[in-house]
Design a protein around this motif. Structure first.
Motif, PDB file in Angstrom:
ATOM      1  N   THR A   1       0.829  -1.190   0.000  1.00  0.00           N
ATOM      2  CA  THR A   1       0.000   0.000   0.000  1.00  0.00           C
ATOM      3  C   THR A   1       0.873   1.252   0.000  1.00  0.00           C
ATOM      4  O   THR A   1       2.097   1.186   0.163  1.00  0.00           O
ATOM      5  CB  THR A   1      -0.900   0.032   1.243  1.00  0.00           C
ATOM      6  N   ILE A   2       0.209   2.402  -0.153  1.00  0.00           N
ATOM      7  CA  ILE A   2       0.941   3.667  -0.093  1.00  0.00           C
ATOM      8  C   ILE A   2       1.660   3.789   1.248  1.00  0.00           C
ATOM      9  O   ILE A   2       2.786   4.309   1.324  1.00  0.00           O
ATOM     10  CB  ILE A   2      -0.025   4.838  -0.321  1.00  0.00           C
ATOM     11  N   GLY A   3       1.039   3.304   2.279  1.00  0.00           N
ATOM     12  CA  GLY A   3       1.629   3.398   3.615  1.00  0.00           C
ATOM     13  C   GLY A   3       2.678   2.351   3.908  1.00  0.00           C
ATOM     14  O   GLY A   3       3.296   2.377   4.977  1.00  0.00           O
ATOM     15  N   GLY A   4       2.862   1.398   2.977  1.00  0.00           N
ATOM     16  CA  GLY A   4       3.914   0.402   3.164  1.00  0.00           C
ATOM     17  C   GLY A   4       3.453  -0.937   3.702  1.00  0.00           C
ATOM     18  O   GLY A   4       4.285  -1.817   3.949  1.00  0.00           O
ATOM     19  N   THR A   5       2.151  -1.100   3.871  1.00  0.00           N
ATOM     20  CA  THR A   5       1.647  -2.399   4.322  1.00  0.00           C
ATOM     21  C   THR A   5       1.753  -3.407   3.187  1.00  0.00           C
ATOM     22  O   THR A   5       1.362  -3.114   2.063  1.00  0.00           O
ATOM     23  CB  THR A   5       0.193  -2.282   4.788  1.00  0.00           C
ATOM     24  N   THR A   6       2.274  -4.575   3.500  1.00  0.00           N
ATOM     25  CA  THR A   6       2.515  -5.586   2.470  1.00  0.00           C
ATOM     26  C   THR A   6       1.644  -6.816   2.670  1.00  0.00           C
ATOM     27  O   THR A   6       1.190  -7.111   3.783  1.00  0.00           O
ATOM     28  CB  THR A   6       3.989  -6.005   2.474  1.00  0.00           C
ATOM     29  N   ASP A   7       1.452  -7.530   1.581  1.00  0.00           N
ATOM     30  CA  ASP A   7       0.723  -8.792   1.629  1.00  0.00           C
ATOM     31  C   ASP A   7       1.305  -9.696   0.556  1.00  0.00           C
ATOM     32  O   ASP A   7       1.740  -9.210  -0.499  1.00  0.00           O
ATOM     33  CB  ASP A   7      -0.769  -8.562   1.391  1.00  0.00           C
ATOM     34  N   TYR A   8       1.308 -11.003   0.829  1.00  0.00           N
ATOM     35  CA  TYR A   8       1.970 -11.950  -0.061  1.00  0.00           C
ATOM     36  C   TYR A   8       1.099 -13.167  -0.325  1.00  0.00           C
ATOM     37  O   TYR A   8       0.343 -13.615   0.551  1.00  0.00           O
ATOM     38  CB  TYR A   8       3.293 -12.429   0.558  1.00  0.00           C
ATOM     39  N   ALA A   9       1.265 -13.724  -1.491  1.00  0.00           N
ATOM     40  CA  ALA A   9       0.670 -15.026  -1.762  1.00  0.00           C
ATOM     41  C   ALA A   9       1.396 -16.064  -0.914  1.00  0.00           C
ATOM     42  O   ALA A   9       2.592 -15.929  -0.629  1.00  0.00           O
ATOM     43  CB  ALA A   9       0.810 -15.367  -3.243  1.00  0.00           C
ATOM     44  N   ASP A  10       0.668 -17.080  -0.522  1.00  0.00           N
ATOM     45  CA  ASP A  10       1.254 -18.101   0.353  1.00  0.00           C
ATOM     46  C   ASP A  10       2.499 -18.729  -0.267  1.00  0.00           C
ATOM     47  O   ASP A  10       3.443 -19.077   0.453  1.00  0.00           O
ATOM     48  CB  ASP A  10       0.224 -19.189   0.652  1.00  0.00           C
ATOM     49  N   PHE A  11       2.508 -18.866  -1.586  1.00  0.00           N
ATOM     50  CA  PHE A  11       3.612 -19.593  -2.213  1.00  0.00           C
ATOM     51  C   PHE A  11       4.916 -18.786  -2.243  1.00  0.00           C
ATOM     52  O   PHE A  11       5.957 -19.311  -2.643  1.00  0.00           O
ATOM     53  CB  PHE A  11       3.234 -20.061  -3.627  1.00  0.00           C
ATOM     54  N   VAL A  12       4.911 -17.522  -1.833  1.00  0.00           N
ATOM     55  CA  VAL A  12       6.151 -16.738  -1.783  1.00  0.00           C
ATOM     56  C   VAL A  12       6.451 -16.210  -0.389  1.00  0.00           C
ATOM     57  O   VAL A  12       7.508 -15.605  -0.179  1.00  0.00           O
ATOM     58  CB  VAL A  12       6.147 -15.561  -2.778  1.00  0.00           C
ATOM     59  N   LYS A  13       5.576 -16.427   0.547  1.00  0.00           N
ATOM     60  CA  LYS A  13       5.801 -15.918   1.904  1.00  0.00           C
ATOM     61  C   LYS A  13       7.101 -16.456   2.470  1.00  0.00           C
ATOM     62  O   LYS A  13       7.401 -17.650   2.371  1.00  0.00           O
ATOM     63  CB  LYS A  13       4.633 -16.306   2.813  1.00  0.00           C
ATOM     64  N   GLY A  14       7.869 -15.546   3.053  1.00  0.00           N
ATOM     65  CA  GLY A  14       9.147 -15.932   3.628  1.00  0.00           C
ATOM     66  C   GLY A  14      10.294 -15.946   2.639  1.00  0.00           C
ATOM     67  O   GLY A  14      11.454 -16.079   3.040  1.00  0.00           O
ATOM     68  N   ARG A  15       9.994 -15.821   1.356  1.00  0.00           N
ATOM     69  CA  ARG A  15      11.047 -15.843   0.324  1.00  0.00           C
ATOM     70  C   ARG A  15      11.126 -14.523  -0.446  1.00  0.00           C
ATOM     71  O   ARG A  15      12.220 -14.101  -0.824  1.00  0.00           O
ATOM     72  CB  ARG A  15      10.787 -16.978  -0.657  1.00  0.00           C
ATOM     73  N   PHE A  16       9.994 -13.906  -0.701  1.00  0.00           N
ATOM     74  CA  PHE A  16       9.936 -12.665  -1.487  1.00  0.00           C
ATOM     75  C   PHE A  16       9.613 -11.493  -0.577  1.00  0.00           C
ATOM     76  O   PHE A  16       8.871 -11.642   0.402  1.00  0.00           O
ATOM     77  CB  PHE A  16       8.860 -12.756  -2.563  1.00  0.00           C
TER      78      PHE A  16
END
Length: 114
Positions: A51-66
């Motif tokens: 987001t503009i504020g820097g909140t991130t979200d990831y697909a499960d298949f890349v969590k912890g790697r990307f």
């Protein structure tokens, strides 16, 4: 309106790459930015958002790697990809949004060899 994606290439499994996407300020500062990917014969899928504020979200298949990040001074969003796997092979696209319209970069190819 163009988003400029770069940074793809050929890497061995376990390696790292960093993708970059430069966006026009109007788009970069209007809404969240995202990375998608599309493997041959498959649908485009969401990888990560910020987001503009820097909140991130990831697909499960890349969590912890990307890791997705943004540099507001450069109007650029990044995707740091570590511990790459052959199944990460795809064309990666950045996406911005402005005035209810999605804008896409041209795609950058990531190939991970086993």
């Amino acid at each position: 309106v163009q988003l400029q994606a770069s940074g793809g290439g050929l890497v061995r499994a376990g390696g790292s790459l960093r993708l970059s996407c430069a966006a026009p300020p109007t788009i970069f500062n209007s809404n969240d930015m995202a990375w998608y990917r599309q493997a041959p014969g498959k649908q485009r899928e969401l990888v990560a958002t910020i987001t503009i504020g820097g909140t991130t979200d990831y697909a499960d298949f890349v969590k912890g790697r990307f890791t997705i990040s943004r540099d507001n001074a450069r109007n650029t969003v990044y995707l740091q990809m570590n511990s790459l796997k052959p199944e990460d092979t795809a064309t990666y696209y950045c996406r911005g949004r402005w005035s209810f319209t999605n804008y896409w970069g041209q795609g950058t190819l990531v190939t991970v060899s086993s």
